[in-house]
Design an enzyme around this catalytic site. Structure first.
Site, PDB file in Angstrom:
ATOM      1  N   ILE A  36       0.478  -4.161  -3.964  1.00 53.74           N
ATOM      2  CA  ILE A  36       0.205  -5.081  -5.122  1.00 53.74           C
ATOM      3  C   ILE A  36      -1.144  -5.295  -5.239  1.00 53.74           C
ATOM      4  O   ILE A  36      -1.540  -5.808  -6.456  1.00 53.74           O
ATOM      5  CB  ILE A  36       1.429  -5.963  -5.447  1.00 53.74           C
ATOM      6  CG1 ILE A  36       1.297  -6.973  -4.264  1.00 53.74           C
ATOM      7  CG2 ILE A  36       2.947  -5.150  -5.224  1.00 53.74           C
ATOM      8  CD1 ILE A  36       1.947  -8.190  -4.416  1.00 53.74           C
ATOM      9  N   GLY A  98      -5.370 -10.323  10.489  1.00 50.31           N
ATOM     10  CA  GLY A  98      -5.319 -10.041   8.816  1.00 50.31           C
ATOM     11  C   GLY A  98      -4.024  -9.683   8.426  1.00 50.31           C
ATOM     12  O   GLY A  98      -3.582  -9.425   7.312  1.00 50.31           O
ATOM     13  N   HIS A 105       3.844  -2.540   9.417  1.00 50.35           N
ATOM     14  CA  HIS A 105       3.342  -1.633   8.394  1.00 50.35           C
ATOM     15  C   HIS A 105       2.152  -1.067   8.551  1.00 50.35           C
ATOM     16  O   HIS A 105       1.344  -1.409   9.218  1.00 50.35           O
ATOM     17  CB  HIS A 105       3.637  -2.462   6.928  1.00 50.35           C
ATOM     18  CG  HIS A 105       2.612  -3.702   6.680  1.00 50.35           C
ATOM     19  ND1 HIS A 105       2.888  -4.834   7.493  1.00 50.35           N
ATOM     20  CD2 HIS A 105       1.455  -3.813   6.190  1.00 50.35           C
ATOM     21  CE1 HIS A 105       1.842  -5.685   7.260  1.00 50.35           C
ATOM     22  NE2 HIS A 105       0.977  -5.217   6.508  1.00 50.35           N
ATOM     23  N   HIS A 107      -1.023   0.599   6.600  1.00 50.62           N
ATOM     24  CA  HIS A 107      -1.875   0.848   5.133  1.00 50.62           C
ATOM     25  C   HIS A 107      -2.534   2.111   5.144  1.00 50.62           C
ATOM     26  O   HIS A 107      -3.255   2.614   6.104  1.00 50.62           O
ATOM     27  CB  HIS A 107      -2.896  -0.130   4.994  1.00 50.62           C
ATOM     28  CG  HIS A 107      -2.571  -1.577   5.143  1.00 50.62           C
ATOM     29  ND1 HIS A 107      -2.455  -2.474   3.966  1.00 50.62           N
ATOM     30  CD2 HIS A 107      -2.294  -2.595   5.976  1.00 50.62           C
ATOM     31  CE1 HIS A 107      -2.189  -3.515   4.210  1.00 50.62           C
ATOM     32  NE2 HIS A 107      -1.953  -3.710   5.634  1.00 50.62           N
TER      33      HIS A 107
END
Length: 119
Positions: A36, A98, A105, A107
């Site tokens: 998002i 971070g 997960h 990225h």
């Protein structure tokens, strides 16, 4: 408990369908959806459906699912047509690196040049 859905976990709630997401791929063990807050023209998250707080705990508990996450990341890159030009897979582990959602997960980032070193 690792592997079990967590009611306070954003990604567990996305897997459960309680929070909407723009899903781009799904397998028996993973879900891939658009970030998002994208940091590149293509920015997709690939998560295991089972809850594990970070990539290291996922790999220790379910190495085959960790492999599924990486396989799906490659398939996302192919689907998004960034595999040929290059893409980055990032697995942040811990707040200092971070990680802001403590559900493992990856990225998948691409569609622009990536600098090195990152961060």
């Amino acid at each position: 408990m690792a592997g079990e859905p967590q009611t306070d976990c954003l990604f567990c709630r996305i897997v459960a369908g309680e929070i909407p997401a723009t899903v781009v791929r799904e397998s028996a063990t993973t879900l891939a959806f658009r970030d998002i807050n994208p940091q590149a023209p293509t920015h997709v998250l690939v998560i295991p459906k089972a809850h594990h707080p970070d990539a290291a705990s996922l790999a220790a508990a379910e190495p085959e699912v960790a492999a599924d996450v990486l396989r799906e990341a490659g398939l996302v890159a192919a689907d998004e047509e960034i595999a040929g030009t290059g893409y980055r897979i990032v697995l942040n582990t811990g707040a200092g690196a971070g990680q802001t959602v403590f559900h493992a997960h990856a990225h998948v980032l691409g569609g622009r040049g990536m600098q090195w070193p990152p961060g």
